[in-house]
Design a protein around this motif. Sequence first.
Motif, PDB file in Angstrom:
ATOM      1  N   UNK A 239       0.828  -1.200   0.000  1.00  0.00           N
ATOM      2  CA  UNK A 239       0.000   0.000   0.000  1.00  0.00           C
ATOM      3  C   UNK A 239       0.864   1.252   0.000  1.00  0.00           C
ATOM      4  N   UNK A 240       1.841   1.328   0.896  1.00  0.00           N
ATOM      5  CA  UNK A 240       2.617   2.556   1.077  1.00  0.00           C
ATOM      6  C   UNK A 240       3.392   2.945  -0.172  1.00  0.00           C
ATOM      7  N   UNK A 241       3.873   1.966  -0.941  1.00  0.00           N
ATOM      8  CA  UNK A 241       4.641   2.306  -2.148  1.00  0.00           C
ATOM      9  C   UNK A 241       3.759   2.893  -3.239  1.00  0.00           C
ATOM     10  N   UNK A 242       2.455   2.842  -3.045  1.00  0.00           N
ATOM     11  CA  UNK A 242       1.532   3.422  -4.016  1.00  0.00           C
ATOM     12  C   UNK A 242       1.026   4.795  -3.595  1.00  0.00           C
ATOM     13  N   UNK A 243       1.538   5.305  -2.490  1.00  0.00           N
ATOM     14  CA  UNK A 243       1.197   6.644  -2.031  1.00  0.00           C
ATOM     15  C   UNK A 243       2.283   7.624  -2.458  1.00  0.00           C
ATOM     16  N   UNK A 244       1.917   8.855  -2.816  1.00  0.00           N
ATOM     17  CA  UNK A 244       2.947   9.845  -3.156  1.00  0.00           C
ATOM     18  C   UNK A 244       3.842  10.178  -1.970  1.00  0.00           C
ATOM     19  N   UNK A 245       3.264  10.124  -0.756  1.00  0.00           N
ATOM     20  CA  UNK A 245       4.019  10.348   0.472  1.00  0.00           C
ATOM     21  C   UNK A 245       3.498   9.393   1.533  1.00  0.00           C
ATOM     22  N   UNK A 246       4.394   8.980   2.437  1.00  0.00           N
ATOM     23  CA  UNK A 246       3.999   8.037   3.474  1.00  0.00           C
ATOM     24  C   UNK A 246       4.566   8.463   4.819  1.00  0.00           C
ATOM     25  N   UNK A 247       3.761   8.318   5.867  1.00  0.00           N
ATOM     26  CA  UNK A 247       4.254   8.522   7.220  1.00  0.00           C
ATOM     27  C   UNK A 247       4.129   7.236   8.037  1.00  0.00           C
ATOM     28  N   UNK A 248       3.978   6.117   7.340  1.00  0.00           N
ATOM     29  CA  UNK A 248       3.855   4.821   7.997  1.00  0.00           C
ATOM     30  C   UNK A 248       5.210   4.364   8.528  1.00  0.00           C
ATOM     31  N   UNK A 249       5.200   3.412   9.458  1.00  0.00           N
ATOM     32  CA  UNK A 249       6.467   2.831   9.912  1.00  0.00           C
ATOM     33  C   UNK A 249       6.917   1.689   9.012  1.00  0.00           C
TER      34      UNK A 249
ATOM     35  N   UNK B  94      -8.885   4.556  -0.812  1.00  0.00           N
ATOM     36  CA  UNK B  94      -8.610   5.969  -1.076  1.00  0.00           C
ATOM     37  C   UNK B  94      -7.364   6.192  -1.926  1.00  0.00           C
ATOM     38  N   UNK B  95      -6.407   5.282  -1.839  1.00  0.00           N
ATOM     39  CA  UNK B  95      -5.100   5.532  -2.445  1.00  0.00           C
ATOM     40  C   UNK B  95      -4.738   4.637  -3.626  1.00  0.00           C
ATOM     41  N   UNK B  96      -5.395   3.517  -3.781  1.00  0.00           N
ATOM     42  CA  UNK B  96      -5.047   2.594  -4.873  1.00  0.00           C
ATOM     43  C   UNK B  96      -6.205   2.565  -5.861  1.00  0.00           C
ATOM     44  N   UNK B  97      -6.049   3.276  -6.967  1.00  0.00           N
ATOM     45  CA  UNK B  97      -7.140   3.444  -7.913  1.00  0.00           C
ATOM     46  C   UNK B  97      -7.162   2.346  -8.986  1.00  0.00           C
TER      47      UNK B  97
END
Length: 294
Positions: free
Chosen positions: A186-196, A250-253
Amino acid sequence: MSLNQNDSIAEELSRLLLVPQNGMSTQIAQVSHRLTLIDEWGGVQSGVKIVELGCGQGDCTIALANAVGERGLVNAIDPAPPSYGAPFTVRQAQQHITSGALGKRINWIAGDPLDVLSKDSSPATTYDIGILAHCLWYFSNPSVIRQTFERLGSTCKRVYVAEWALSASKPTGLPHVFAALTQASLECRKPQSDSNVRTVSSPAAIRKLAEEAGLKMVKESTFTPNNGLLDGKWEVSAVASAGFVKEVEDNVKDERERSVVFALRDSVLRSLEAVGGRDSLTSMDVWCAVFERA
């Protein structure tokens, strides 16, 4: 150092930290794990100068400060803003440690590690050891990891690394492996990430990045962490939550990409059932390595 000795020292060191809402036993397990990392690396001698990247609220920092002794120093760097964190902020946690018995051995530095290390290039700021303990998955991409290794290689005699191994000696640790890969998908498909879990890298990939940066591995080991370490339960719970489903929606279209993320999530849920539910979960194995300049 034996496990019982680590637990005893961890309990003493944990009293120098702000105790989280989930209790002292959780904190002791976290600090005991950091003491085990030090053992796996081969120990830390008294009097050495250390730079620790991604220190966070200081679970590993306090173990390192204990190891370096009165003549040693730990420069602890973290890019998070001082107001980051809950129920305690980074500033609150670090200030509490500073006020304690080992506070004088620690220098807290807020800033991007690469920027800080770029200014730390004179002989006077050469370190005996650079520490990367459970922080590489927070990095934005593999290129930044390689750049960090390059900078550590120019300022440190040795670099100690500890990261999740993406393997599980116990079947009860497998859901943690799947959960980490699911979060990363999931996180690699976001423009920015604040996940651990932002940039998941395997031990083989980390070793390759270090070698590309001019380092050579001189020691490595893999071990199963203590059952009190709750990281596996936390990560699996995060993936199983309704909030994770909403984040994917919301993030993976792209429907094929979304299908992959949900398939991975399903693997977490099925593996969770297979091991007997959340109460049976443990954390995956941990990989430790020591690098020197090639």
